[in-house]
Design a protein around this motif. Structure first.
Motif, PDB file in Angstrom:
ATOM      1  N   MET A 188       1.410  -3.755  -7.863  1.00  0.00           N
ATOM      2  CA  MET A 188       2.449  -3.035  -8.581  1.00  0.00           C
ATOM      3  C   MET A 188       2.857  -3.922  -9.752  1.00  0.00           C
ATOM      4  O   MET A 188       2.896  -5.150  -9.629  1.00  0.00           O
ATOM      5  CB  MET A 188       3.646  -2.725  -7.685  1.00  0.00           C
ATOM      6  CG  MET A 188       3.336  -1.641  -6.653  1.00  0.00           C
ATOM      7  SD  MET A 188       4.823  -0.893  -5.916  1.00  0.00           S
ATOM      8  CE  MET A 188       5.181  -2.075  -4.629  1.00  0.00           C
TER       9      MET A 188
ATOM     10  N   GLU B 182       9.794  -6.324  -6.878  1.00  0.00           N
ATOM     11  CA  GLU B 182      10.006  -5.133  -7.710  1.00  0.00           C
ATOM     12  C   GLU B 182      11.472  -4.963  -8.080  1.00  0.00           C
ATOM     13  O   GLU B 182      11.791  -4.240  -9.034  1.00  0.00           O
ATOM     14  CB  GLU B 182       9.517  -3.873  -6.976  1.00  0.00           C
ATOM     15  CG  GLU B 182       8.003  -3.752  -6.927  1.00  0.00           C
ATOM     16  CD  GLU B 182       7.355  -4.740  -5.993  1.00  0.00           C
ATOM     17  OE1 GLU B 182       7.949  -5.025  -4.941  1.00  0.00           O
ATOM     18  OE2 GLU B 182       6.270  -5.255  -6.319  1.00  0.00           O
TER      19      GLU B 182
ATOM     20  N   ASP C  30      -1.484   6.565  -9.370  1.00  0.00           N
ATOM     21  CA  ASP C  30      -0.160   6.968  -8.896  1.00  0.00           C
ATOM     22  C   ASP C  30       0.208   6.186  -7.639  1.00  0.00           C
ATOM     23  O   ASP C  30      -0.651   5.911  -6.805  1.00  0.00           O
ATOM     24  CB  ASP C  30      -0.150   8.478  -8.574  1.00  0.00           C
ATOM     25  CG  ASP C  30      -0.216   9.327  -9.836  1.00  0.00           C
ATOM     26  OD1 ASP C  30       0.166   8.825 -10.908  1.00  0.00           O
ATOM     27  OD2 ASP C  30      -0.669  10.484  -9.735  1.00  0.00           O
ATOM     28  N   LEU C  31       1.506   5.889  -7.501  1.00  0.00           N
ATOM     29  CA  LEU C  31       2.003   5.296  -6.266  1.00  0.00           C
ATOM     30  C   LEU C  31       2.391   6.417  -5.303  1.00  0.00           C
ATOM     31  O   LEU C  31       2.823   7.470  -5.748  1.00  0.00           O
ATOM     32  CB  LEU C  31       3.216   4.407  -6.570  1.00  0.00           C
ATOM     33  CG  LEU C  31       2.908   3.155  -7.406  1.00  0.00           C
ATOM     34  CD1 LEU C  31       4.203   2.471  -7.833  1.00  0.00           C
ATOM     35  CD2 LEU C  31       2.050   2.193  -6.616  1.00  0.00           C
ATOM     36  N   PRO C  32       2.298   6.237  -4.011  1.00  0.00           N
ATOM     37  CA  PRO C  32       1.784   5.040  -3.337  1.00  0.00           C
ATOM     38  C   PRO C  32       0.258   4.987  -3.335  1.00  0.00           C
ATOM     39  O   PRO C  32      -0.410   5.984  -3.587  1.00  0.00           O
ATOM     40  CB  PRO C  32       2.319   5.208  -1.906  1.00  0.00           C
ATOM     41  CG  PRO C  32       2.357   6.693  -1.702  1.00  0.00           C
ATOM     42  CD  PRO C  32       2.725   7.266  -3.029  1.00  0.00           C
ATOM     43  N   PHE C  33      -0.261   3.811  -3.009  1.00  0.00           N
ATOM     44  CA  PHE C  33      -1.704   3.630  -2.897  1.00  0.00           C
ATOM     45  C   PHE C  33      -2.223   4.297  -1.625  1.00  0.00           C
ATOM     46  O   PHE C  33      -3.373   4.718  -1.560  1.00  0.00           O
ATOM     47  CB  PHE C  33      -2.045   2.136  -2.811  1.00  0.00           C
ATOM     48  CG  PHE C  33      -1.619   1.359  -4.005  1.00  0.00           C
ATOM     49  CD1 PHE C  33      -2.399   1.343  -5.144  1.00  0.00           C
ATOM     50  CD2 PHE C  33      -0.435   0.637  -3.994  1.00  0.00           C
ATOM     51  CE1 PHE C  33      -2.018   0.616  -6.258  1.00  0.00           C
ATOM     52  CE2 PHE C  33      -0.038  -0.095  -5.097  1.00  0.00           C
ATOM     53  CZ  PHE C  33      -0.829  -0.102  -6.236  1.00  0.00           C
TER      54      PHE C  33
ATOM     55  N   THR D 113       4.290   0.592 -12.005  1.00  0.00           N
ATOM     56  CA  THR D 113       2.979   1.213 -12.101  1.00  0.00           C
ATOM     57  C   THR D 113       2.056   0.670 -11.017  1.00  0.00           C
ATOM     58  O   THR D 113       2.101  -0.519 -10.707  1.00  0.00           O
ATOM     59  CB  THR D 113       2.375   0.883 -13.487  1.00  0.00           C
ATOM     60  OG1 THR D 113       3.299   1.302 -14.491  1.00  0.00           O
ATOM     61  CG2 THR D 113       1.049   1.562 -13.718  1.00  0.00           C
ATOM     62  N   GLY D 114       1.229   1.548 -10.471  1.00  0.00           N
ATOM     63  CA  GLY D 114       0.217   1.120  -9.510  1.00  0.00           C
ATOM     64  C   GLY D 114      -1.064   0.733 -10.234  1.00  0.00           C
ATOM     65  O   GLY D 114      -1.530   1.476 -11.108  1.00  0.00           O
TER      66      GLY D 114
ATOM     67  N   ARG E  73      -1.125   6.946   1.693  1.00  0.00           N
ATOM     68  CA  ARG E  73      -0.204   7.892   2.321  1.00  0.00           C
ATOM     69  C   ARG E  73      -0.832   8.317   3.641  1.00  0.00           C
ATOM     70  O   ARG E  73      -1.990   8.705   3.671  1.00  0.00           O
ATOM     71  CB  ARG E  73      -0.037   9.108   1.412  1.00  0.00           C
ATOM     72  CG  ARG E  73       1.278   9.830   1.580  1.00  0.00           C
ATOM     73  CD  ARG E  73       1.281  11.085   0.740  1.00  0.00           C
ATOM     74  NE  ARG E  73       1.247  10.845  -0.698  1.00  0.00           N
ATOM     75  CZ  ARG E  73       2.337  10.742  -1.458  1.00  0.00           C
ATOM     76  NH1 ARG E  73       3.521  10.854  -0.920  1.00  0.00           N
ATOM     77  NH2 ARG E  73       2.229  10.536  -2.755  1.00  0.00           N
TER      78      ARG E  73
ATOM     79  N   GLU F 202       0.832  -1.212   0.000  1.00  0.00           N
ATOM     80  CA  GLU F 202       0.000   0.000   0.000  1.00  0.00           C
ATOM     81  C   GLU F 202       0.864   1.258   0.000  1.00  0.00           C
ATOM     82  O   GLU F 202       0.498   2.269  -0.592  1.00  0.00           O
ATOM     83  CB  GLU F 202      -0.914   0.018   1.236  1.00  0.00           C
ATOM     84  CG  GLU F 202      -2.101  -0.922   1.128  1.00  0.00           C
ATOM     85  CD  GLU F 202      -3.066  -0.784   2.286  1.00  0.00           C
ATOM     86  OE1 GLU F 202      -4.150  -1.372   2.194  1.00  0.00           O
ATOM     87  OE2 GLU F 202      -2.756  -0.095   3.286  1.00  0.00           O
TER      88      GLU F 202
ATOM     89  N   SER G  68      -6.304  -4.867  -0.736  1.00  0.00           N
ATOM     90  CA  SER G  68      -5.905  -3.719   0.089  1.00  0.00           C
ATOM     91  C   SER G  68      -6.984  -3.397   1.109  1.00  0.00           C
ATOM     92  O   SER G  68      -8.123  -3.122   0.746  1.00  0.00           O
ATOM     93  CB  SER G  68      -5.656  -2.509  -0.803  1.00  0.00           C
ATOM     94  OG  SER G  68      -5.648  -1.328  -0.019  1.00  0.00           O
TER      95      SER G  68
ATOM     96  N   GLY H 168       3.618   1.549  -1.427  1.00  0.00           N
ATOM     97  CA  GLY H 168       4.360   1.618  -2.684  1.00  0.00           C
ATOM     98  C   GLY H 168       5.848   1.341  -2.528  1.00  0.00           C
ATOM     99  O   GLY H 168       6.662   1.794  -3.343  1.00  0.00           O
TER     100      GLY H 168
END
Lengths: 363, 129
Positions: A329, A243, A355-358, A286-287, A360, A234, A320, A236
Motif C-alpha cells: 500500500m 497508513e 484496487d484494494l483490498p488485494f 493505493t494498492g 477478499r 492483503e 503476498s 487492505g
C-alpha cells in the motif's frame, strides 16, 4: 524494557521468536510465518493480542462523551454492536483508529492500539470533562485472544454455548468460553471470519490452551505478528504508524466515511475536518503489485518509470501468499494509475496499480 | 539452537564457507542461525557468474517476509557458479541452509582472511541472542 503479556511463557514454550512491538514483547512467529498466514486463510489461527488497550467508558452520558471525543456517532450504536472509528486531534490528524463496542446502554469498550492507548485514555478523560461519564483504562487487567479463519466458528462452538451463528460481524456478546467469562466479538484484522475474546488476564493461559486443544483437529495454528501483518495488508486494512498517523486526516487516508458530521453536537476535530470533506486529497492510498520478486517496503519512494520523479511513498509492503507476488500500500499522487515503479534500494522496480483490498474471502 | 557444522568456516555476517581444505573453489551460503532470524526467505539475489568479488563487499541480498539483508562476500575471487535452484525456490535457504540452500561458488584468490571457526561463530551467535 519491554512489557510481557500473560501468555509470554506459553509463547516461549511454543518456540516463538519474540520481538519488541510498541513496547511489548510479542510473538513474531512460532515457525514459518507463511504457514501461519496460510493456516488463517484456509483453517484458523490463534493470536495473542493482549498488547491492545481496553478502555471502558461508562455512565449516563457515555455515548455523548464518545460522540464528542471521537469522529464517529457512537450514541446511535445499538448495545451488542461494534464500530470502527477514529480519535482525531483538534487539527484533524488521526491519533488512533479504534473499535468501539457498546456493551450496554451506559457502557462502552474502546479498543485502541498498543502504541497509542495511554494517549487515547488520557484524551478520552480530558475530552469527557463535563459529561456524566467515567473513563477507565483497564488494559492491564485484560487479555485479548483472537481466533481467525474459516474454521473459527466450529472451533469456538465446541467451547461455548453462546449463539455464535447468530453473532453478526462487528457484534459482541458476553459469554462463557471453556469456563472463562469473556466478551465474544466477531471482529478481526485478517480479512477472514473470526472472533476476538476479551478475558481477564488471569484466564488467558487456560483459555489459550483450551482453544489450542479444541482447534487441533481443524488445522488451528498459533500465529504471530508477522502473519497478522501480511493478513491485514492483503485485506487492505490500515495499520496505525504505517497508513495512519497524526500528520494525516481520515480524508487523507480515504476513510472520510468514519467522520460523522451528521451527528448532534460538536466533536474534537470537526472545525478542521469539515472544510476537507469535499476536497480531493493530493495523494490516495493505493494498492500496488510488484511485477518482480523484490519487495516494496515501508518508506520506499514510489516513482515514475519514465524519469524517476517521486510521486508517492510505500506505507506497507510484503510478499503476498495469496497473490504469489509482493504487494504494497502506498500514498500516490491521485491522477496516476500506471507507469509506476518503486525505488527498491536504488533500482526502479515496476509495479501495477490494483484496487484494494488485494484479497477478499469467498463467502 | 541452530546447527553450526564443525567442518565449515564462517563470517561475522553469518555466511558459511565450505571447501577451503581441498582446493581453490569454495561454496558459500548463509547459516541456519541467519535463516532462522530472517524468517521465511522469499527472494535471493546472487552475484553474476564471471564477476570478481572482494571479501567484505555486499554482493547480493536475501529477502524475507519482514526484512532484507545483504549477502557479503566472505572471500575474494571470481564467481564461477550460482545456485539457480535457490533463486527459483528461496525457501531452500530455510529448509536446508548448508545443503540445497547453498548460494554461490568462488574461485578464490590468495589466502582468505578473517574467517571464523565453528567455535568462534558459536560465540558470535550467542552474543547476539
Amino acid at each position: 524494557m519491554s512489557r510481557s503479556t500473560p501468555l509470554r511463557e506459553v509463547h516461549e514454550t511454543l518456540g516463538a521468536t519474540l520481538t519488541d512491538f510498541a513496547g511489548w514483547l510479542m510473538p513474531l512467529r512460532y515457525g514459518s510465518e507463511s504457514a501461519e498466514h496460510n493456516a488463517v486463510r484456509t483453517a484458523a489461527g490463534l493470536f495473542d493480542l493482549s498488547h491492545m488497550g481496553e478502555i471502558f467508558v461508562t455512565g449516563p452520558q457515555a455515548g455523548e462523551a464518545l460522540d464528542h471525543a471521537l469522529v464517529g456517532n457512537l450514541s446511535e450504536l445499538v448495545p451488542g454492536r461494534a464500530r470502527y472509528t477514529m480519535i482525531c486531534a483538534t487539527g484533524g490528524g488521526v491519533l488512533d483508529d479504534l473499535i468501539v463496542y457498546r456493551l450496554g446502554s451506559e457502557e462502552f469498550l474502546v479498543v485502541a492500539n498498543a502504541s497509542n492507548y495511554e494517549r487515547v485514555a488520557a484524551e478520552l478523560t480530558a475530552r469527557g470533562e463535563g459529561f456524566q461519564a467515567e473513563v477507565d483504562d483497564r488494559s492491564d487487567q485484560y487479555a485479548l485472544i483472537a481466533v481467525q479463519g474459516p474454521r473459527s466458528q466450529e472451533i469456538l462452538s465446541s467451547l461455548t454455548d453462546a449463539d455464535l451463528a447468530g453473532l453478526k460481524y462487528y457484534a459482541g456478546l458476553p459469554g462463557t468460553v471453556a469456563g472463562v467469562q469473556a466478551l465474544i466479538a466477531r471482529t478481526g484484522y485478517t480479512g477472514e471470519d473470526g472472533f476476538e475474546l476479551f478475558v481477564a488476564a488471569a484466564d488467558a493461559v487456560s483459555l489459550w490452551q483450551e482453544l489450542a486443544k479444541a482447534g487441533d483437529g481443524y488445522g488451528l495454528r498459533p500465529a504471530g505478528l508477522s502473519a497478522r501483518d501480511t493478513l491485514r495488508l492483503e485485506a487492505g486494512m490500515p495499520l496505525y504508524g504505517n497508513e495512519l498517523n497524526a500528520g494525516l486526516t481520515p480524508f487523507d487516508a480515504g476513510l472520510g466515511r468514519v467522520v460523522r458530521f451528521d451527528k448532534p453536537g460538536d466533536f474534537v476535530g470537526r472545525a478542521a475536518l469539515a472544510p476537507l470533506k469535499d476536497v480531493p486529497p493530493r495523494r490516495r492510498l493505493t494498492g500496488l503489485v510488484a511485477r518482480g520478486r523484490r519487495v516494496p517496503r515501508h518508506g520506499y519512494p514510489v516513482v515514475l518509470l519514465t524519469d524517476g520523479t517521486v510521486v508517492g511513498e510505500v506505507t506497507s509492503g510484503a510478499p503476498s501468499q495469496s497473490l504469489g507476488k509482493p504487494i504494497a500500500m502506498a500514498y500516490v499522487d491521485t491522477n496516476l494509475s500506471e507507469g509506476l515503479a518503486v525505488d527498491i534500494r536504488g533500482s526502479h522496480e515496476p509495479v501495477d496499480v490494483v484496487d484494494l483490498p488485494f484479497y477478499r474471502r469467498s463467502k | 539452537m541452530s546447527s553450526i557444522p564443525e567442518e565449515l568456516s564462517y563470517t561475522k555476517e553469518h555466511e558459511w564457507v565450505a571447501g577451503l581444505d581441498d582446493g581453490l573453489t569454495v561454496t558459500v551460503g548463509i547459516t541456519a542461525y541467519a535463516a532462522d532470524s530472517l524468517g521465511d526467505v522469499v527472494y535471493v539475489q546472487l552475484p553474476e557468474v564471471g564477476g570478481t568479488i572482494e571479501a567484505g563487499d555486499a554482493v547480493g541480498e536475501v529477502e524475507s517476509t519482514k526484512s532484507v539483508s545483504d549477502i557479503y562476500a566472505p572471500v575474494t575471487g571470481e564467481v564461477v557458479e550460482v545456485n539457480q535452484t535457490v533463486v527459483d525456490d528461496p525457501s531452500l535457504v530455510n529448509s536446508d541452509p548448508y545443503g540445497e540452500g547453498w548460494l554461490f561458488r568462488v574461485r578464490i584468490e590468495g589466502t582468505p582472511e578473517d574467517l571464523l571457526t565453528s567455535e568462534e561463530y558459536v560465540t558470535v551467535t550467542s552474543s547476539e541472542a
